[in-house]
Design a protein around this motif. Structure first.
Motif, PDB file in Angstrom:
ATOM      1  N   ILE A 120     104.230  41.619  52.866  1.00 22.97           N
ATOM      2  CA  ILE A 120     103.944  41.323  51.465  1.00 22.97           C
ATOM      3  C   ILE A 120     105.155  41.662  50.603  1.00 22.97           C
ATOM      4  N   THR A 121     105.813  42.766  50.910  1.00 22.82           N
ATOM      5  CA  THR A 121     107.023  43.138  50.178  1.00 22.82           C
ATOM      6  C   THR A 121     108.101  42.070  50.328  1.00 22.82           C
ATOM      7  N   ASP A 122     108.240  41.534  51.528  1.00 17.96           N
ATOM      8  CA  ASP A 122     109.206  40.457  51.758  1.00 17.96           C
ATOM      9  C   ASP A 122     108.869  39.233  50.909  1.00 17.96           C
ATOM     10  N   LEU A 123     107.566  39.003  50.690  1.00 16.16           N
ATOM     11  CA  LEU A 123     107.148  37.875  49.870  1.00 16.16           C
ATOM     12  C   LEU A 123     107.588  38.069  48.418  1.00 16.16           C
ATOM     13  N   ASP A 174     108.638  31.913  42.913  1.00 20.63           N
ATOM     14  CA  ASP A 174     107.465  31.559  42.102  1.00 20.63           C
ATOM     15  C   ASP A 174     106.890  32.831  41.495  1.00 20.63           C
ATOM     16  N   SER A 175     106.869  32.915  40.180  1.00 23.36           N
ATOM     17  CA  SER A 175     106.385  34.129  39.514  1.00 23.36           C
ATOM     18  C   SER A 175     104.949  34.439  39.885  1.00 23.36           C
ATOM     19  N   ARG A 176     104.105  33.415  40.068  1.00 22.06           N
ATOM     20  CA  ARG A 176     102.701  33.626  40.408  1.00 22.06           C
ATOM     21  C   ARG A 176     102.573  34.318  41.761  1.00 22.06           C
ATOM     22  N   VAL A 177     103.437  33.926  42.683  1.00 22.48           N
ATOM     23  CA  VAL A 177     103.402  34.500  44.029  1.00 22.48           C
ATOM     24  C   VAL A 177     103.864  35.949  43.990  1.00 22.48           C
ATOM     25  N   GLN A 178     104.956  36.220  43.288  1.00 18.68           N
ATOM     26  CA  GLN A 178     105.472  37.578  43.203  1.00 18.68           C
ATOM     27  C   GLN A 178     104.438  38.520  42.575  1.00 18.68           C
ATOM     28  N   ILE A 179     103.802  38.059  41.513  1.00 16.03           N
ATOM     29  CA  ILE A 179     102.804  38.893  40.830  1.00 16.03           C
ATOM     30  C   ILE A 179     101.617  39.167  41.742  1.00 16.03           C
ATOM     31  N   ASN A 180     101.129  38.137  42.398  1.00 15.22           N
ATOM     32  CA  ASN A 180      99.973  38.318  43.279  1.00 15.22           C
ATOM     33  C   ASN A 180     100.299  39.258  44.438  1.00 15.22           C
ATOM     34  N   ALA A 181     101.488  39.124  44.987  1.00 11.63           N
ATOM     35  CA  ALA A 181     101.895  40.001  46.085  1.00 11.63           C
ATOM     36  C   ALA A 181     102.010  41.442  45.620  1.00 11.63           C
ATOM     37  N   LEU A 182     102.575  41.653  44.434  1.00 13.62           N
ATOM     38  CA  LEU A 182     102.700  43.017  43.901  1.00 13.62           C
ATOM     39  C   LEU A 182     101.334  43.675  43.758  1.00 13.62           C
ATOM     40  N   ASN A 229     105.877  50.003  46.821  1.00 13.79           N
ATOM     41  CA  ASN A 229     107.084  50.663  47.323  1.00 13.79           C
ATOM     42  C   ASN A 229     108.285  50.284  46.468  1.00 13.79           C
ATOM     43  N   SER A 230     109.348  51.053  46.610  1.00 19.29           N
ATOM     44  CA  SER A 230     110.535  50.859  45.776  1.00 19.29           C
ATOM     45  C   SER A 230     111.151  49.477  45.957  1.00 19.29           C
ATOM     46  N   LYS A 231     111.135  48.976  47.180  1.00 26.25           N
ATOM     47  CA  LYS A 231     111.734  47.672  47.445  1.00 26.25           C
ATOM     48  C   LYS A 231     111.014  46.574  46.668  1.00 26.25           C
ATOM     49  N   SER A 232     109.691  46.622  46.659  1.00 27.27           N
ATOM     50  CA  SER A 232     108.920  45.607  45.934  1.00 27.27           C
ATOM     51  C   SER A 232     109.121  45.735  44.426  1.00 27.27           C
ATOM     52  N   ILE A 233     109.202  46.972  43.929  1.00 29.11           N
ATOM     53  CA  ILE A 233     109.401  47.179  42.496  1.00 29.11           C
ATOM     54  C   ILE A 233     110.786  46.705  42.077  1.00 29.11           C
ATOM     55  N   LYS A 234     111.781  46.986  42.877  1.00 27.58           N
ATOM     56  CA  LYS A 234     113.136  46.536  42.555  1.00 27.58           C
ATOM     57  C   LYS A 234     113.191  45.017  42.482  1.00 27.58           C
ATOM     58  N   ALA A 235     112.535  44.362  43.432  1.00 20.93           N
ATOM     59  CA  ALA A 235     112.501  42.898  43.420  1.00 20.93           C
ATOM     60  C   ALA A 235     111.782  42.379  42.179  1.00 20.93           C
ATOM     61  N   GLY A 236     110.685  43.041  41.809  1.00 23.66           N
ATOM     62  CA  GLY A 236     109.936  42.616  40.632  1.00 23.66           C
ATOM     63  C   GLY A 236     110.716  42.802  39.345  1.00 23.66           C
ATOM     64  N   LEU A 237     111.393  43.943  39.202  1.00 25.62           N
ATOM     65  CA  LEU A 237     112.175  44.201  37.998  1.00 25.62           C
ATOM     66  C   LEU A 237     113.401  43.297  37.917  1.00 25.62           C
ATOM     67  N   SER A 238     113.883  42.835  39.069  1.00 22.34           N
ATOM     68  CA  SER A 238     115.058  41.959  39.108  1.00 22.34           C
ATOM     69  C   SER A 238     114.693  40.492  38.948  1.00 22.34           C
ATOM     70  N   SER A 251     104.466  43.172  35.473  1.00 27.28           N
ATOM     71  CA  SER A 251     103.655  43.747  36.554  1.00 27.28           C
ATOM     72  C   SER A 251     104.422  44.834  37.284  1.00 27.28           C
ATOM     73  N   ALA A 252     105.715  44.630  37.501  1.00 26.38           N
ATOM     74  CA  ALA A 252     106.520  45.630  38.203  1.00 26.38           C
ATOM     75  C   ALA A 252     106.604  46.925  37.411  1.00 26.38           C
ATOM     76  N   ILE A 253     106.713  46.834  36.087  1.00 27.13           N
ATOM     77  CA  ILE A 253     106.742  48.043  35.253  1.00 27.13           C
ATOM     78  C   ILE A 253     105.429  48.804  35.377  1.00 27.13           C
ATOM     79  N   GLU A 254     104.312  48.076  35.317  1.00 21.08           N
ATOM     80  CA  GLU A 254     103.001  48.713  35.478  1.00 21.08           C
ATOM     81  C   GLU A 254     102.902  49.414  36.826  1.00 21.08           C
ATOM     82  N   LEU A 255     103.330  48.742  37.894  1.00 16.97           N
ATOM     83  CA  LEU A 255     103.150  49.280  39.239  1.00 16.97           C
ATOM     84  C   LEU A 255     104.216  50.299  39.609  1.00 16.97           C
ATOM     85  N   LEU A 256     105.289  50.354  38.846  1.00 14.54           N
ATOM     86  CA  LEU A 256     106.292  51.399  39.039  1.00 14.54           C
ATOM     87  C   LEU A 256     105.667  52.784  38.928  1.00 14.54           C
ATOM     88  N   THR A 257     104.631  52.904  38.100  1.00 14.73           N
ATOM     89  CA  THR A 257     103.975  54.200  37.900  1.00 14.73           C
ATOM     90  C   THR A 257     103.233  54.671  39.142  1.00 14.73           C
TER      91      THR A 257
END
Length: 802
Positions: A512-515, A521-529, A539-548, A557-563
């Motif tokens: 899922i992190t690889d996804l 596709d923003s919809r895919v990234q958000i759903n995976a997060l 995990n940090s890898k998924s958050i970094k990808a989301g913030l980038s 979504s990445a900011i929310e899940l960073l917490t």
């Protein structure tokens, strides 16, 4: 759905027949009776109001007939916009009076059938437990549901159905249940999850929905409760409590904002959309619970209306409860007799499928059963708010000339199309609010007959595009489900996320992190997060990808899940957050909301940057105060004189709001009895809570607040007058003007409410939610009733002495 205590058209989303003449269809297509009528109760038209002239505005000979139509004829009555076609996927005898449904992972339809609502115009035998949950399946792949399996057939007025690991969630008129589904679709254990899910209130004003949202909570319309499935050893979310467990999972209950009336839907970003009877659809700009993170300051998310409330039927609509009022129907011209505005908005859908052309993605579709149509609105996103416009100018995407066509719920389907639940029913008004006018309309066209064994489900599709094949997700491994998190159809994305999360299969976290990393596709990234969130595997890898991500909504979504990360990992993102905080309004808004949960050293500098750049923008200050819970003084010290007046005012309210839940303990024993009786009426038969809310906060655009209200705590006669004779806006409460287009009728002409009942309601209102003004007696009500005996219209603010 229709708001019960409104002077406007009190029309319900649907009805079913029990105890009146049961009918069947003969070989020649005619209806025949197969059961005798029950003994009718005394006829009482409780919706009548003294002084109302109920002379029909349309002569009987000018009104088209409303015969029962078989499916082919019913489909011929449909007027559809170019490019679309309508197909029937289920009808009697495979479905009856459908009001809600849910697709399982293999595309089978689990349908809640409300087969006992309003058996006749007097509501005889309404609560006989024969409502059903039926499973409909297409066994030969032709797109038509040809197999019906009755899973449950002993439910009183079923109104909610949702899939869950090991079985289903459903509700009757009072309680929420888990029903285990065993091999062969056999019923296993059946247990109550929440005995108070839908307790009290009118049938028209009870919770429904159980929408599995992006944040992995189940949300409901007409409710301030949300539910979450957790592993048996899972940690309860903050502010929640465990209310139930079985061999598969445990259930957490938490409070949320009270929202909507009938039906619930969401967009790709987890924002909820709902309706009121006269408001087709409204949306919340923030995800649920965003502004209620500070327990010392009550704030709720405002819902914004999507477009106007105008409707454009293709047939006359005199069969609505108060169609005799001049503002309800078009009075002259080619549209004479047609409904002017929404009055029975029902379960909307934000279309997230892949079968329509791209321009329809994200469009809001809303059924209006009183006008026999479905409306389409384009959602327009502004800064901190929504608005909208009709997709088709002064036209609807689908409208019928069949008065019995009653669409009550819509769903994006596994095949990519839009599914329509049609109760196919003549009368859609509950007995508690039925007028003599509507009774006569119903009897004139036999709308109260031949309803008990009818019901249809349709599919609206784009003619030139193929339908997707029937899904087979239930037998797939979690790893095989991961690609479906990125499916073009939102139904597949949501279902794959639910299945993975409720299996609690953390073995797929890396996939899922690889996804998140690989998808554009923003919809895919958000759903995976959010799938990772549900697995407690952010995990940090998924958050970094989301913030980038270049997509703002992914960053949010990445900011929310960073917490959710450990403190040492959160700290590594501090510089990225500082950069993002001034890059975009929405991102800054999310930073403000999460500041209190962020475990970084420079969060005050972060908030200062947000306020400096966006402090004058909508919701920013409210978000800061919500997010900084417990550290308000530190923020004030840090900002010093640079804090805005608005922010200082909000901070001053923290912990100082004059909110007293109840003045109950300061009443004498007799008054306490009166208070408790008033509470039961307010939340129950009088359905005051339907408009003013269970917490007395009112509904924006619907009804003014009662909590901490100078109108409530002022002269007793004012409140008594409103309870007896009603109110029409606008009106000022504590110096703030509240607009509400609808009219609240009084109880004076309702013989089922005594002076003691009205006094009890007033006593409850005047001694709750921060109000502490003592009891009102039945004698006081009787005196005001006598003084205002000639009154036949609701009061205005000026008449009450504003």
């Amino acid at each position: 759905m229709v708001k019960a205590r409104l002077l406007l058209i009190n029309t319900l989303f649907g009805v079913s027949i029990l105890g009146c003449s049961y009918s069947s269809i003969n070989d020649d297509g005619q209806l025949s009776s197969d059961a005798s009528e029950t003994t009718p109760s005394e006829t009482r038209n409780l919706g009548d109001r003294e002084g109302h002239d109920m002379t029909p505005p349309i002569a009987a000979e000018d009104i088209p007939p409303a015969p029962v139509l078989m499916v082919p004829q019913a489909m011929q009555s449909m007027k559809i916009q170019p490019g679309f076609v309508l197909e029937n996927v289920a009808a009697e005898p495979n479905v009856f009076n459908p009001v809600a449904m849910s697709f399982d992972g293999n595309g089978r339809m689990w349908v809640a059938e409300m087969t006992t609502f309003m058996p006749d115009l007097d509501g005889n035998n309404e609560e006989v437990p024969i409502g059903s949950i039926a499973i409909l399946e297409d066994t030969n792949g032709d797109g038509v549901m040809d197999q019906r399996t009755v899973f449950l057939d002993d439910i009183i007025l079923p109104r909610t159905i949702a899939l869950v690991k090991g079985g289903i969630l459903y509700s009757d008129q009072t309680q929420l249940y888990f029903a285990e589904v065993k091999a062969g679709d056999r019923l296993g254990i059946r247990e109550v999850i929440d005995p108070d899910y839908a307790r009290g209130g009118s049938v028209e004003h009870k919770p429904n929905g159980m929408l599995y949202a992006l944040d992995n909570w189940y949300y409901n319309a007409k409710s301030d409760r949300r539910y979450k499935i957790l592993p048996l050893d899972g940690e309860l979310p903050q502010g929640s409590e465990e209310i139930y467990r079985n061999q598969y999972w445990k259930m957490a209950l938490s409070k949320t904002e009270s929202r909507g009336q009938w039906g619930l839907t969401m967009d790709d970003y987890g924002r909820l959309f709902h309706n009121w009877n006269s408001v087709p659809i409204q949306g919340e700009f923030l995800r649920p619970n965003s502004l209620n993170r500070n327990p010392d300051l009550v704030q709720e998310i405002k819902a914004h209306s999507i477009g106007s409330n105008r409707v454009y039927p293709v047939r006359m609509n005199p069969g609505v409860n108060r169609g005799y009022l001049p503002e309800i129907l078009v009075s002259e011209g080619p549209d004479r007799g047609k409904l002017v505005s929404f009055t029975a908005s029902s379960g909307s859908a934000i279309y997230r499928g892949d079968q329509f052309p791209d321009e329809f993605y994200g469009v809001a579709f809303t059924p209006e059963p009183a006008a026999n149509l479905i409306s389409a609105r384009r959602i327009i996103e502004g800064q901190g708010e929504f608005s909208g416009e009709e997709l088709y100018a002064q036209r609807e995407i689908l409208a019928s000339t069949d008065e019995r066509f009653r669409p009550v719920n819509l769903y994006t389907a596994p095949d990519g199309s839009l599914y329509i639940l049609d109760m196919y029913h003549g009368v859609i008004q509950h007995k508690e609010f039925l007028t003599t006018y509507l009774r006569e309309q119903s009897e004139a066209r036999d709308l109260h007959k031949h309803n008990n064994n009818m019901g249809r489900i349709y599919r609206l599709r784009w003619a030139d595009n193929e339908l997707a094949e029937k899904p087979q997700l239930l037998t797939k491994t979690s790893s095989q489900l991961v690609p479906y998190l990125g499916h073009a159809n939102g139904w597949h994305r949501d279902t794959a996320r639910r299945l993975i999360v409720q299996r609690n299969d953390k073995s797929v976290a890396d996939e899922i992190t690889d996804l998140v990393n690989s998808s554009k596709d923003s919809r895919v990234q958000i759903n995976a997060l959010w799938t990772l969130e549900g697995l407690n595997a952010v995990n940090s890898k998924s958050i970094k990808a989301g913030l980038s991500s270049p997509h703002t909504k992914v960053q949010i979504s990445a900011i929310e899940l960073l917490t959710r990360l450990p403190e040492n990992e959160q700290k590594t993102f501090a510089s990225i957050l500082m950069r993002l905080a001034t890059s975009d309004y929405e991102v800054a808004l999310q930073v403000a909301l999460n500041a209190g949960d962020l475990m970084i050293d420079d969060k005050m500098e972060l908030l200062e940057a947000v306020l400096r750049e966006y402090g004058d923008k909508p919701l920013i200050n409210e978000a800061v105060v919500s997010g900084i819970s417990g550290r308000e003084q530190e923020l004030q010290d840090h900002l010093g004189s640079s804090a805005s007046e608005k922010l200082n005012d909000l901070l001053a309210l923290v912990g100082n709001q004059e909110i007293v839940e109840s003045n109950f303990n300061y009443l004498v024993t007799q008054e306490q009895h009166q208070y408790l009786h008033g509470k039961s009426l307010y939340e129950g038969r009088a359905v005051c809570a339907g408009c003013h809310g269970q917490q007395g906060r009112g509904m924006d655009g619907m009804a003014p607040p009662l909590a901490n209200s100078d109108r409530v705590t002022g002269e007793p006669d004012v409140l008594i007058k409103v309870i007896l004779h009603g109110l029409r806006g606008p009106i000022k409460i504590n110096g703030v003007e509240h607009e509400f287009p609808l009219v609240m009728p009084g109880l004076a002409d309702n013989s089922s409410f005594s002076d003691y009942d009205s006094a009890a309601i007033a006593t409850y209102i005047r001694n709750n939610w921060g109000n502490a003004s003592g009891a009102i007696s039945a004698k006081e009500v009787s005196k005001v009733r006598e003084q205002t005996a000639t009154r036949n219209q609701p009061y205005t603010a000026d008449e009450l002495g504003q």
